[in-house]
Design a protein around this motif. Structure first.
Motif, short mmCIF file in Angstrom:
data_model
loop_
_atom_site.label_atom_id
_atom_site.label_comp_id
_atom_site.label_asym_id
_atom_site.label_seq_id
_atom_site.Cartn_x
_atom_site.Cartn_y
_atom_site.Cartn_z
N UNK A 1 0.84 -1.17 0.00
CA UNK A 1 0.00 0.00 0.00
C UNK A 1 0.89 1.24 0.00
N UNK A 2 0.70 2.07 -0.98
CA UNK A 2 1.48 3.30 -1.06
C UNK A 2 1.03 4.29 0.00
N UNK A 3 1.93 5.20 0.33
CA UNK A 3 1.58 6.27 1.25
C UNK A 3 0.40 7.04 0.67
N UNK A 4 -0.54 7.42 1.52
CA UNK A 4 -1.73 8.14 1.07
C UNK A 4 -1.53 9.62 1.31
N UNK A 5 -1.85 10.41 0.31
CA UNK A 5 -1.75 11.85 0.36
C UNK A 5 -2.70 12.42 1.42
N UNK A 6 -2.26 13.40 2.19
CA UNK A 6 -3.12 14.08 3.16
C UNK A 6 -3.93 15.16 2.45
N UNK A 7 -5.11 15.45 2.96
CA UNK A 7 -5.97 16.45 2.34
C UNK A 7 -5.45 17.87 2.56
N UNK A 8 -5.00 18.15 3.78
CA UNK A 8 -4.57 19.52 4.10
C UNK A 8 -3.09 19.58 4.45
N UNK A 17 -0.27 20.75 13.30
CA UNK A 17 -1.67 20.54 12.92
C UNK A 17 -1.87 21.00 11.49
N UNK A 18 -3.03 20.68 10.91
CA UNK A 18 -3.32 21.08 9.54
C UNK A 18 -3.91 22.48 9.50
N UNK A 19 -3.77 23.11 8.34
CA UNK A 19 -4.34 24.44 8.10
C UNK A 19 -5.24 24.34 6.87
N UNK A 20 -6.08 25.33 6.67
CA UNK A 20 -7.04 25.31 5.57
C UNK A 20 -6.35 25.61 4.24
N UNK A 21 -5.51 24.68 3.82
CA UNK A 21 -4.78 24.76 2.55
C UNK A 21 -4.67 23.34 2.00
N UNK A 22 -5.31 23.11 0.88
CA UNK A 22 -5.35 21.77 0.30
C UNK A 22 -3.98 21.41 -0.30
N UNK A 23 -3.56 20.19 -0.04
CA UNK A 23 -2.31 19.67 -0.59
C UNK A 23 -2.49 19.47 -2.09
N UNK A 24 -1.54 19.93 -2.91
CA UNK A 24 -1.65 19.70 -4.35
C UNK A 24 -1.86 18.22 -4.68
N UNK A 25 -2.84 17.96 -5.52
CA UNK A 25 -3.19 16.60 -5.89
C UNK A 25 -4.40 16.07 -5.14
N UNK A 27 -7.18 18.12 -4.50
CA UNK A 27 -8.29 19.03 -4.77
C UNK A 27 -9.58 18.30 -5.15
N UNK A 28 -9.46 17.13 -5.74
CA UNK A 28 -10.63 16.39 -6.19
C UNK A 28 -11.60 16.08 -5.05
N UNK A 29 -11.08 15.97 -3.82
CA UNK A 29 -11.96 15.70 -2.68
C UNK A 29 -12.93 16.87 -2.49
N UNK A 30 -12.41 18.09 -2.56
CA UNK A 30 -13.24 19.27 -2.33
C UNK A 30 -14.22 19.53 -3.45
N UNK A 31 -13.96 18.98 -4.64
CA UNK A 31 -14.89 19.16 -5.76
C UNK A 31 -15.98 18.09 -5.77
N UNK A 140 -21.42 8.39 3.96
CA UNK A 140 -22.14 9.27 3.04
C UNK A 140 -22.38 10.66 3.62
N UNK A 141 -22.29 10.81 4.94
CA UNK A 141 -22.56 12.09 5.58
C UNK A 141 -21.31 12.95 5.80
N UNK A 142 -20.16 12.50 5.33
CA UNK A 142 -18.92 13.25 5.55
C UNK A 142 -18.89 14.53 4.71
N UNK A 143 -18.62 15.66 5.37
CA UNK A 143 -18.53 16.93 4.63
C UNK A 143 -17.22 17.01 3.86
N UNK A 144 -17.01 18.14 3.15
CA UNK A 144 -15.81 18.27 2.33
C UNK A 144 -15.14 19.63 2.47
#
Length: 185
Positions: A1-8, A17-25, A27-31, A140-144
């Motif tokens: 299993x490859x390392x999984x990219x973090x969202x933020x 901690x994370x900040x409100x800045x999406x990691x490049x690659x 972005x598809x989660x937020x769309x 199904x109820x997870x926000x984005x």
């Protein structure tokens, strides 16, 4: 299993901690692409051709065993080289064997999370060792968006986090501890 990219993006220089800045690659989660699933707190495993494998990280300077199967190329910065080794009968494999036996060894090929009383301090609170297929606990109820995701995970202390699965195989993760300095419980 490859390392999984973090969202933020993470604040490596301060609180980590994370900040409100999406990691490049990611972005598809937020769309709205992909499916959110529960991230389990254990250790990853692989079932392939009726055989169970456990995760093995051939860290920089560490020689992997002869039966090591790489999951990806070594990370040039950290030297981490994740992959798989077959589960055997040794003491390092006892919990894997227990879960494998409980599953009746009839699991389809894919990746799984080993959870249980002797794995990672048992944050999932289970009474026996078990294998949970990655991506099966759909949320199904997870926000984005950042604020809503923070509130969602804050209200669910029993969850380690989320993993979004894209139809093309990409994955992105977000852990509860990415927002909060202490562990889940």
């Amino acid at each position: 299993m490859q390392k999984i990219l973090s969202l933020y993006a993470r604040n490596y220089d301060t609180d980590r901690l994370v900040r409100d800045e999406v990691v490049p690659g990611a972005e598809w989660v937020l769309t709205g692409e992909g499916q959110a699933t529960r991230k389990w707190d254990g250790t990853s495993c692989l079932v392939q051709s009726g055989r169970l494998y456990r995760r093995y990280d051939a860290k920089k300077g560490r020689t992997p065993p002869a039966d090591f199967e790489p999951a990806q190329e070594p990370d040039p910065l950290t030297g981490h080289h994740p992959g798989w080794v077959p589960v055997g009968e040794g003491p390092d494999d006892a919990h894997h064997c227990e879960a494998w036996a409980a599953a009746d060894r009839a699991l389809p090929d894919g990746t799984y999370e080993l959870i249980g009383p002797k794995v990672q301090g048992n944050p999932e609170g289970t009474i026996s060792h078990q294998l949970i297929r990655h991506g099966e606990a759909v949320l199904d109820d997870a926000p984005r968006d950042f604020a809503a995701l923070r509130a969602y995970l804050e209200a669910r202390p029993e969850m380690e986090g989320l993993v979004w699965h894209h139809p093309d195989g990409r994955m992105v993760k977000l852990k509860r501890k990415d927002f909060f300095s202490s562990r889940r419980r």
